[in-house]
Design a protein around this motif. Structure first.
Motif, PDB file in Angstrom:
ATOM      1  N   LEU A 167      31.383  44.550  31.561  1.00  5.39           N
ATOM      2  CA  LEU A 167      32.755  44.832  30.923  1.00  5.39           C
ATOM      3  C   LEU A 167      33.630  43.873  31.857  1.00  5.39           C
ATOM      4  CD1 LEU A 167      32.701  48.675  30.338  1.00  5.39           C
ATOM      5  CD2 LEU A 167      31.900  46.743  28.858  1.00  5.39           C
ATOM      6  N   ALA A 168      34.648  43.490  30.866  1.00  5.10           N
ATOM      7  CA  ALA A 168      35.729  42.469  31.724  1.00  5.10           C
ATOM      8  C   ALA A 168      36.752  43.620  32.053  1.00  5.10           C
ATOM      9  CB  ALA A 168      36.119  41.476  30.560  1.00  5.10           C
ATOM     10  N   ALA A 169      36.961  43.426  33.348  1.00  3.36           N
ATOM     11  CA  ALA A 169      37.975  44.478  33.933  1.00  3.36           C
ATOM     12  C   ALA A 169      39.087  43.868  33.567  1.00  3.36           C
ATOM     13  CB  ALA A 169      37.764  44.307  35.586  1.00  3.36           C
ATOM     14  N   GLY A 170      39.295  42.605  33.576  1.00  3.89           N
ATOM     15  CA  GLY A 170      40.769  42.233  33.030  1.00  3.89           C
ATOM     16  C   GLY A 170      41.073  42.722  32.002  1.00  3.89           C
ATOM     17  N   TRP A 171      40.234  42.827  30.804  1.00  4.87           N
ATOM     18  CA  TRP A 171      40.471  43.359  29.499  1.00  4.87           C
ATOM     19  C   TRP A 171      40.926  44.830  29.548  1.00  4.87           C
ATOM     20  CZ3 TRP A 171      38.899  47.052  26.166  1.00  4.87           C
ATOM     21  CH2 TRP A 171      39.307  46.684  24.519  1.00  4.87           C
ATOM     22  N   LEU A 172      40.230  45.454  30.360  1.00  2.00           N
ATOM     23  CA  LEU A 172      40.247  46.964  30.372  1.00  2.00           C
ATOM     24  C   LEU A 172      41.802  47.234  31.020  1.00  2.00           C
ATOM     25  CD1 LEU A 172      36.965  48.180  32.168  1.00  2.00           C
ATOM     26  CD2 LEU A 172      37.496  48.292  29.809  1.00  2.00           C
ATOM     27  N   PRO A 176      37.730  48.058  43.828  1.00  2.00           N
ATOM     28  CA  PRO A 176      38.294  46.733  44.375  1.00  2.00           C
ATOM     29  C   PRO A 176      37.293  45.621  44.779  1.00  2.00           C
ATOM     30  CG  PRO A 176      39.409  48.911  45.240  1.00  2.00           C
ATOM     31  CD  PRO A 176      37.737  49.212  44.596  1.00  2.00           C
ATOM     32  N   GLU A 177      37.629  44.516  44.635  1.00  2.00           N
ATOM     33  CA  GLU A 177      37.012  43.410  45.339  1.00  2.00           C
ATOM     34  C   GLU A 177      37.251  43.036  46.515  1.00  2.00           C
ATOM     35  OE1 GLU A 177      35.448  40.071  45.997  1.00  2.00           O
ATOM     36  OE2 GLU A 177      36.906  39.446  44.591  1.00  2.00           O
ATOM     37  N   PRO A 178      38.414  42.920  46.929  1.00  2.00           N
ATOM     38  CA  PRO A 178      38.920  42.507  48.465  1.00  2.00           C
ATOM     39  C   PRO A 178      38.594  43.353  49.583  1.00  2.00           C
ATOM     40  CG  PRO A 178      40.981  42.494  47.190  1.00  2.00           C
ATOM     41  CD  PRO A 178      39.740  42.991  45.997  1.00  2.00           C
ATOM     42  N   ASN A 190      48.549  36.529  46.160  1.00  2.00           N
ATOM     43  CA  ASN A 190      47.628  37.070  45.448  1.00  2.00           C
ATOM     44  C   ASN A 190      46.209  37.151  46.220  1.00  2.00           C
ATOM     45  OD1 ASN A 190      45.493  35.420  43.802  1.00  2.00           O
ATOM     46  ND2 ASN A 190      47.531  34.254  43.820  1.00  2.00           N
ATOM     47  N   ALA A 191      45.408  37.736  45.755  1.00  2.00           N
ATOM     48  CA  ALA A 191      44.072  37.852  46.290  1.00  2.00           C
ATOM     49  C   ALA A 191      42.866  37.468  45.362  1.00  2.00           C
ATOM     50  CB  ALA A 191      43.515  38.933  47.286  1.00  2.00           C
ATOM     51  N   GLY A 192      43.194  36.870  44.027  1.00  2.00           N
ATOM     52  CA  GLY A 192      42.051  36.409  43.353  1.00  2.00           C
ATOM     53  C   GLY A 192      41.903  37.545  42.521  1.00  2.00           C
TER      54      GLY A 192
END
Ligand code: EPU
Length: 346
Positions: A280-285, A341-343, A243-245
């Motif tokens: 906003l919490a992207a994980g929640w979305l 995207p973050e990576p 994974n990449a976090g």
């Protein structure tokens, strides 16, 4: 200088994506960069700087010349009334460096324990966790210009740090009109670890640990251990599951947009920021769209944390990006929010 051909990168990226570097040179110091630039063919070729490979998605064999950073060394440079100044080579493993600072009596990086990657990668995305960002502990860095071979030093302002962002993530022709992506190789990073040390608590997970603990005010080593526990419980170990976090940044919206979303989705996890905007919490979305634990091809959404995309075995970069796009589409359709995207996609 050894120029290696067709080097497998599977163990050089934490996603564990199988791909090759068509040309790879290991960089142990400025002298190796000078040797690369003295070679006409290598000098003219586009270059990709590879650190710990913990924040990249490789979508095919890498045609740019891969410069694999292996510059080592950790030392205390000095001490002022306000801080310990500590320096590390860009190739040092980040977590081992954090542990070294703590065991040598220079606290301040404990909240950033167990983040995968190297010291050289840490300023590129301004790593952050549990209320501390790299920029809060940053002093300066040294880098080499990959066109001229000249060394230079940047302070925090020159790094243009933002949320998971810096001058190293932008192309010189990009929207911001400046940038060093592909143009510079970070060689050493210096940190200013503030005196006196002060605990950064306040994050819900850390507060929970505080309440469970019988002892009083925690010291830096205690916080380090808590952070390691929290991360191990929540995030997949890349040695076990590639994974990449966090795969997406947490998006920010205006208070009006947020009020509109809350009216429809009262449970949405959000945080007010100092400038009045709302994170906003992207994980929640992603979780709310039902993605947790889902799989497309060999790419999956981690079942404990929907913000993390994982390798279910033999994943390709293309499969990761297909899953990422499907997630972006469903979050956009339901919430009207575009996840970024973050990576770095290579
Ligand atoms: N949430 C869900 N469902 C999920 C995931 C999260 O409902 O599947 C909710 C959580 O319950 C919580 C909120 O979303 O209320 C935020 O989750 P969490 O505290 O896990 O933090 P995060 O926003 O997902 C960020 C960083 C992490 C960092 C943690 C802790 C980003 C993109 N990610 O995650 O950084 O470790 O905060 O500070 O900012 C990374 O960048 O690779 C990374 C791991």
């Amino acid at each position: 200088m050894l120029v290696e051909k067709n080097v497998p990168l599977q163990f050089s990226n934490t996603f564990g994506i199988m791909a090759k570097a068509l040309t790879l040179v290991r960089i142990a110091g400025e002298r190796d960069v000078a040797a690369v630039l003295a070679d006409a063919a290598l000098q003219a070729a586009p270059k990709f700087v590879l650190g710990g490979g913990s924040n990249i998605v490789i979508t095919g064999d890498v045609k740019s010349v891969v410069l694999k950073v292996e510059i080592m060394g950790k030392k205390l440079l000095g001490e002022t009334a306000k801080a310990w100044i500590v320096e590390a080579g860009a190739g040092e493993n980040w977590h081992e460096f954090v542990a070294w600072t703590l065991h040598n009596g220079y606290p301040g990086l404990e909240n950033l324990a167990l983040i995968p990657g190297t010291v050289g990668g840490s300023p590129v995305q301004n790593i952050g966790a549990y209320g501390v960002e790299l920029q809060d502990r940053f002093d300066s860095l040294d880098a080499v210009d990959l066109t001229t071979g000249k060394s230079f030093t940047l302070d925090a302002a020159q790094c243009a740090f933002g949320y998971r962002d810096s001058v190293f993530k932008h192309a010189s022709t990009g929207a911001k009109g400046f940038g060093l992506a592909g143009k510079a190789l970070i060689t050493r990073v210096r940190f200013a670890l503030p005196k006196p040390w002060k605990a950064v608590l306040g994050y819900a997970d850390l507060e929970k640990k505080m309440l469970q603990s019988a002892s009083g005010a925690p010291d830096a080593l205690q916080i380090y251990e808590w952070i390691c526990d929290i991360r191990r419980a929540k995030l997949p170990d890349p040695q076990v599951i590639g994974n990449a976090g966090s795969f997406f940044k947490n998006p920010t919206v205006t208070p009006e947009q947020c009020a509109d979303i809350i009216a429809r989705e009262p449970k949405i996890v959000h945080y007010l920021l100092a400038d009045g905007s709302v994170k906003l919490a992207a994980g929640w979305l992603i979780d709310a769209c039902g993605w947790k634990g889902k799989t497309i091809g060999n790419a999956g959404v981690y079942d404990q944390q929907a913000l993390v995309l994982v390798n279910r075995g033999g994943v390709t970069g293309g499969e990761v990006m297909t899953l990422a796009k499907a997630i972006q589409t469903s979050v956009y359709e339901r919430f009207g929010i575009r996840l970024e995207p973050e990576p770095v996609v290579v």
